[in-house]
Motif scaffolding. Structure first.
Motif, PDB file in Angstrom:
ATOM      1  N   GLU A  97      15.930   9.549  -1.086  1.00  0.00           N
ATOM      2  CA  GLU A  97      15.989   9.490  -0.067  1.00  0.00           C
ATOM      3  C   GLU A  97      15.080  10.141   0.684  1.00  0.00           C
ATOM      4  OE1 GLU A  97      20.193  11.324   1.187  1.00  0.00           O
ATOM      5  OE2 GLU A  97      21.154  10.187  -0.233  1.00  0.00           O
ATOM      6  N   PRO A  98      13.812   9.649   0.984  1.00  0.00           N
ATOM      7  CA  PRO A  98      12.539   9.441   2.394  1.00  0.00           C
ATOM      8  C   PRO A  98      12.961  10.939   3.672  1.00  0.00           C
ATOM      9  CG  PRO A  98      12.359   7.531   1.338  1.00  0.00           C
ATOM     10  CD  PRO A  98      14.029   7.887   1.518  1.00  0.00           C
ATOM     11  N   LEU A  99      12.783  11.853   3.402  1.00  0.00           N
ATOM     12  CA  LEU A  99      12.109  12.758   4.846  1.00  0.00           C
ATOM     13  C   LEU A  99      11.359  12.067   5.523  1.00  0.00           C
ATOM     14  CD1 LEU A  99      11.762  15.704   3.046  1.00  0.00           C
ATOM     15  CD2 LEU A  99      14.238  14.696   3.919  1.00  0.00           C
ATOM     16  N   HIS A 100      10.463  11.072   5.593  1.00  0.00           N
ATOM     17  CA  HIS A 100       9.432  10.965   6.879  1.00  0.00           C
ATOM     18  C   HIS A 100      10.147   9.374   6.908  1.00  0.00           C
ATOM     19  CE1 HIS A 100       5.983   9.138   9.390  1.00  0.00           C
ATOM     20  NE2 HIS A 100       6.002  10.943   8.909  1.00  0.00           N
ATOM     21  N   PRO A 101      10.159   9.084   8.149  1.00  0.00           N
ATOM     22  CA  PRO A 101      10.898   7.411   8.388  1.00  0.00           C
ATOM     23  C   PRO A 101       9.566   6.406   7.721  1.00  0.00           C
ATOM     24  CG  PRO A 101      11.107   9.130  10.099  1.00  0.00           C
ATOM     25  CD  PRO A 101      10.493   9.950   9.408  1.00  0.00           C
ATOM     26  N   ALA A 102       8.524   6.495   7.621  1.00  0.00           N
ATOM     27  CA  ALA A 102       7.392   5.872   7.696  1.00  0.00           C
ATOM     28  C   ALA A 102       7.221   5.285   5.621  1.00  0.00           C
ATOM     29  CB  ALA A 102       5.990   5.498   8.380  1.00  0.00           C
TER      30      ALA A 102
ATOM     31  N   PRO B  32       0.413  -1.110   0.153  1.00  0.00           N
ATOM     32  CA  PRO B  32       0.080  -0.123   0.200  1.00  0.00           C
ATOM     33  C   PRO B  32       1.135   1.184   0.110  1.00  0.00           C
ATOM     34  CG  PRO B  32       0.114  -0.837   1.713  1.00  0.00           C
ATOM     35  CD  PRO B  32       0.460  -2.158   1.291  1.00  0.00           C
ATOM     36  N   TYR B  33       0.419   2.344  -0.626  1.00  0.00           N
ATOM     37  CA  TYR B  33       1.339   3.510  -0.590  1.00  0.00           C
ATOM     38  C   TYR B  33       1.260   4.169   0.860  1.00  0.00           C
ATOM     39  CZ  TYR B  33       2.483   8.450  -1.885  1.00  0.00           C
ATOM     40  OH  TYR B  33       2.862   9.127  -1.976  1.00  0.00           O
ATOM     41  N   LEU B  34       0.407   3.926   1.754  1.00  0.00           N
ATOM     42  CA  LEU B  34       0.153   5.078   2.609  1.00  0.00           C
ATOM     43  C   LEU B  34       0.933   3.768   3.780  1.00  0.00           C
ATOM     44  CD1 LEU B  34      -3.353   6.638   2.911  1.00  0.00           C
ATOM     45  CD2 LEU B  34      -0.719   7.555   3.334  1.00  0.00           C
ATOM     46  N   PRO B  35       2.187   3.546   5.038  1.00  0.00           N
ATOM     47  CA  PRO B  35       2.682   3.052   5.389  1.00  0.00           C
ATOM     48  C   PRO B  35       2.400   3.075   6.277  1.00  0.00           C
ATOM     49  CG  PRO B  35       3.895   3.661   3.654  1.00  0.00           C
ATOM     50  CD  PRO B  35       3.218   4.538   3.161  1.00  0.00           C
ATOM     51  N   GLU B  36       2.384   2.319   7.152  1.00  0.00           N
ATOM     52  CA  GLU B  36       2.352   3.000   8.942  1.00  0.00           C
ATOM     53  C   GLU B  36       2.682   3.780   9.610  1.00  0.00           C
ATOM     54  OE1 GLU B  36       1.977   0.497  12.933  1.00  0.00           O
ATOM     55  OE2 GLU B  36       1.770  -1.057  11.222  1.00  0.00           O
ATOM     56  N   GLY B  37       1.891   4.492   9.812  1.00  0.00           N
ATOM     57  CA  GLY B  37       2.711   5.750  10.446  1.00  0.00           C
ATOM     58  C   GLY B  37       2.335   6.848   9.738  1.00  0.00           C
ATOM     59  N   LEU B  38       2.162   7.218   8.248  1.00  0.00           N
ATOM     60  CA  LEU B  38       2.329   7.757   7.175  1.00  0.00           C
ATOM     61  C   LEU B  38       0.878   8.524   8.236  1.00  0.00           C
ATOM     62  CD1 LEU B  38       3.681   9.663   5.692  1.00  0.00           C
ATOM     63  CD2 LEU B  38       3.461   8.206   4.014  1.00  0.00           C
ATOM     64  N   PRO B  39       0.512   9.657   7.925  1.00  0.00           N
ATOM     65  CA  PRO B  39      -0.940   9.707   8.341  1.00  0.00           C
ATOM     66  C   PRO B  39      -1.707   9.774   6.846  1.00  0.00           C
ATOM     67  CG  PRO B  39      -0.495  12.110   8.019  1.00  0.00           C
ATOM     68  CD  PRO B  39       0.807  10.743   7.755  1.00  0.00           C
ATOM     69  N   PRO B  40      -3.279   9.817   6.803  1.00  0.00           N
ATOM     70  CA  PRO B  40      -4.077   9.830   5.737  1.00  0.00           C
ATOM     71  C   PRO B  40      -4.378  10.944   5.424  1.00  0.00           C
ATOM     72  CG  PRO B  40      -5.580   9.431   7.893  1.00  0.00           C
ATOM     73  CD  PRO B  40      -3.850   9.048   8.444  1.00  0.00           C
TER      74      PRO B  40
END
Length: 141
Positions: free
Chosen positions: A75-80, A2-10
């Protein structure tokens, strides 16, 4: 994956944009359209930038378009989202709009660095997050 991994807000849903997210949950691409001048717009707003009308509704588009521009995030900025990198962020120029071109920020789910190019034709590939929220993503044609 899924595009929204756990920890990333909808996405945040409110009165002005609820129709956009709900349509994507149902597999459609709906944009606001001014009832006075007929122009489409994205992102959703209360007023028309063309004629200043506050009268609008939702219009279903064909769900096709062309890649206007893109980048690859390595290099993503958000760890999720570290686990899904590299991933693309695309701007798609939508088909079927009235008025100025309408573009959405999205991604192309089946693209690779070798297949994603400017002007590539794409088609809608929504990802349902809940009954009220879907993400309008795209696939290469």
């Amino acid at each position: 994956m899924p595009y929204l991994p756990e920890g990333l807000p909808p996405p945040t849903v409110d009165r002005t944009n609820a129709g956009f997210w709900k349509a994507a949950a149902e597999g459609r691409l709906d944009l606001q359209r001014c009832r006075d001048c007929g122009w489409h717009r994205q992102p959703p707003t209360e007023g028309c930038f063309n004629c200043r009308s506050l009268d609008w509704d939702w219009d279903t588009l064909p769900g096709t378009g062309r890649v206007f521009t893109y980048t690859w995030v390595v290099e993503p900025l958000h760890p999720a989202v570290e686990s899904v990198a590299p991933y693309n962020v695309c701007v798609v120029d939508l088909d079927g709009v009235t008025g100025d071109p309408v573009r959405v920020v999205t991604n192309v789910v089946d693209a690779t660095p070798d297949t994603l190019v400017v002007d590539a034709p794409v088609t809608l590939a929504c990802e349902r997050i809940s009954d009220d929220v879907g993400l309008p993503r795209f696939r290469l044609l």
